[in-house]
Design a protein around this motif. Structure first.
Motif: not given
Ligand code: FRU
Length: 497
Positions: A300-309
């Protein structure tokens, strides 16, 4: 701060001048927060990992990309390749918004192999003249010359009846000789879910099988980036729901990413499952995607960030990175996430030390670093709580705190430097299932990924230390703890841009 008009956000990178791009690149390169072993955008904004696959001996890793600045604008897929999953080189911008169906973004999707060829399915995002959203799922094929051909008209031209245009992020997988596409959706009553399509061949026809029937019938307003796989005979459904209220230590980020585990019946689409569990307990983790590696491990690889921030690097013309790859496995009936074994290839100079920590905050051997893998083994603990201060100087630290009685691990970002905004509270917590024995921590210039007890919990966060804060310090509240610390330096320049 630059004002982003709609026009500027939906401008194509092909329409930018060479000088403009060069200037942007230079601003980005001067950022003090550039990562060294994480995939990050050369300019602009990165979000979800896309099209992850091991194909013909190579890893293909793409990501959502708006090249012209650190905002969510017109999305492309930018691609990296790797032979070992940890050293990457930039390959090409694999998918571009160049049709009517993706005129407002080549949104997220996945890669799959069929009869020896590589395919993608992604969401074409279109906005009408009145700015109405239209979502279509498009299949693209990599032809013999290595070029990507979009197979039009779209494989799934519109959402099924009963669902809104929030219909995206197809994950294609093969099961019993059939192709399935799992898609994030919103019912017309504005609740989130995942729906399934099937086909015999990538070109289709793709037929609507129905909605995955879980017990989470009213769980947020949209499920983004769904994923499905089997692990040790268990069915796992991963998704990123939006609109879940915080509940104590749970769901503290703006949007969540998690999974349910159980049994999915492919005939009735009924899924019996346990509770929804978050995949990561840190500040910055979203929209993960999985694939299988060369030994069929689930990664698994994720995005190290979040929307609307807003993030501190926005003003420097870039934002975000991907996480390190994690291997998923089930142990004692529980999903564990471990740093992928190939991350060992990044290890450089090693330092080891054994020692006691007590209530006086002190620099411990190994003493310092800005980029490293740190393994902490807790050999004996009679402290009420212990704290590890990393990327630390007089005024700054990212603090990992463990409270022995409650088995709680806490990541405290209060004094870690500049902070993303708006973000609820300065700490993130997770309860461990067993007393803390081990931490494996990956530190890069502007991030920290903390794996607890061989993958029981992970806490992932961006950090933006203002200065060269690089000390490693340890303390307890009372009592002492006997530790073994091993640090491997990770050399700069691992990422070949
Ligand atoms: C998740 C997401 C996806 C979408 C993409 C657009 O972060 O919103 O649902 O496909 O990003 O960039």
């Amino acid at each position: 701060m630059k004002e982003w008009t709609r026009e500027a956000r939906y401008r194509k990178v092909e329409d930018a001048t060479v000088e403009e791009l060069e200037m942007l690149k230079e601003t980005v390169q001067n950022s003090q927060y550039r990562q060294t072993y994480h995939i990050q955008p050369s300019t602009g904004l990165l979000n979800d990992p896309n099209g992850l696959i091991y194909f013909n001996g190579e890893y293909h890793i793409s990501h959502q990309w708006f090249p012209l600045g650190a905002v969510h604008g017109l999305k492309y897929w930018d691609q990296y390749k790797s032979t070992d999953l940890v050293h990457y080189s930039h390959d090409t911008t694999i998918l571009k918004p160049d049709t009517q169906h993706d005129s407002h973004g080549v949104y997220s999707g996945s890669a799959f192999e069929f009869e020896g060829s590589l395919y993608y399915m992604y969401t074409g995002n279109h906005r009408t003249d009145t700015w109405e959203r239209k979502s279509a799922q498009v299949v693209a094929k990599v032809n013999e010359a290595g070029q990507v051909e979009k197979l039009l008209p779209p494989a799934i031209p519109e959402p099924p009846v009963g669902y809104t245009q929030h219909f995206r992020d197809p994950k294609v997988f093969m099961r019993d000789g059939k192709l399935y596409a799992l898609i994030g959706a919103q019912r017309i009553n504005e609740t989130g879910c995942a729906v399934l399509y099937e086909a015999d061949r990538p070109e289709g026809p793709w037929s609507f099988k129905g909605e995955i029937k879980t017990s989470l019938t009213d769980f947020g307003y949209m499920w983004e980036c769904p994923d499905y796989f089997q692990l040790n005979g268990k069915d796992i459904l991963v998704f990123s729901p939006q609109g879940i209220e915080a509940d104590g230590d749970r769901y503290n980020n703006i949007y969540q990413s998690g999974y349910i585990m159980g049994e999915l019946n492919f005939e009735t689409l009924e899924m019996t499952h346990g509770e929804f569990k978050e995949l990561d307990n840190g500040f910055d983790f979203y929209a993960p995607q999985t694939f299988t590696d060369e030994a069929n491990r689930r990664v698994m690889i994720g995005w190290m960030g979040l929307p609307d921030t807003d993030y501190p690097t926005d003003s420097e013309g870039w934002a975000h990175c991907l996480t390190v790859p994690r291997t998923l496995m089930i142990e004692d009936g529980k999903l564990k996430q471990k740093p992928h074994m190939h991350l060992r290839k990044l290890r450089g100079h090693r330092e080891t030390a054994l020692g006691y920590a007590n209530k006086f905050l002190k620099q411990m051997h190994p003493y310092e670093g800005e980029r490293y893998e740190l393994i902490v083994e807790i050999l004996d603990n009679d402290a009420s709580a212990m704290e590890f201060h990393l990327r630390s100087n007089k005024n700054e630290s990212i603090v990992i705190r463990y409270e022995t009685n409650s088995q709680t691990i806490i990541l405290d970002r209060t004094e870690s430097g500049q902070l993303p905004t708006p973000v609820e509270s300065m700490t993130r917590c997770a309860q461990l299932d067993t007393p803390l024995r081990q931490l494996r921590i990956f530190v890069d210039t502007s991030s920290i990924e903390v794996f607890c007890n061989e993958g029981e919990r992970v806490l992932t966060s961006r950090i933006f230390p203002k200065s060269k804060a690089n000390k490693i310090k340890v303390a307890t509240d009372s009592g002492q703890v006997y530790l073994k610390m091993t640090k491997y330096d990770i050399e700069e320049g691992q990422q070949d841009e």
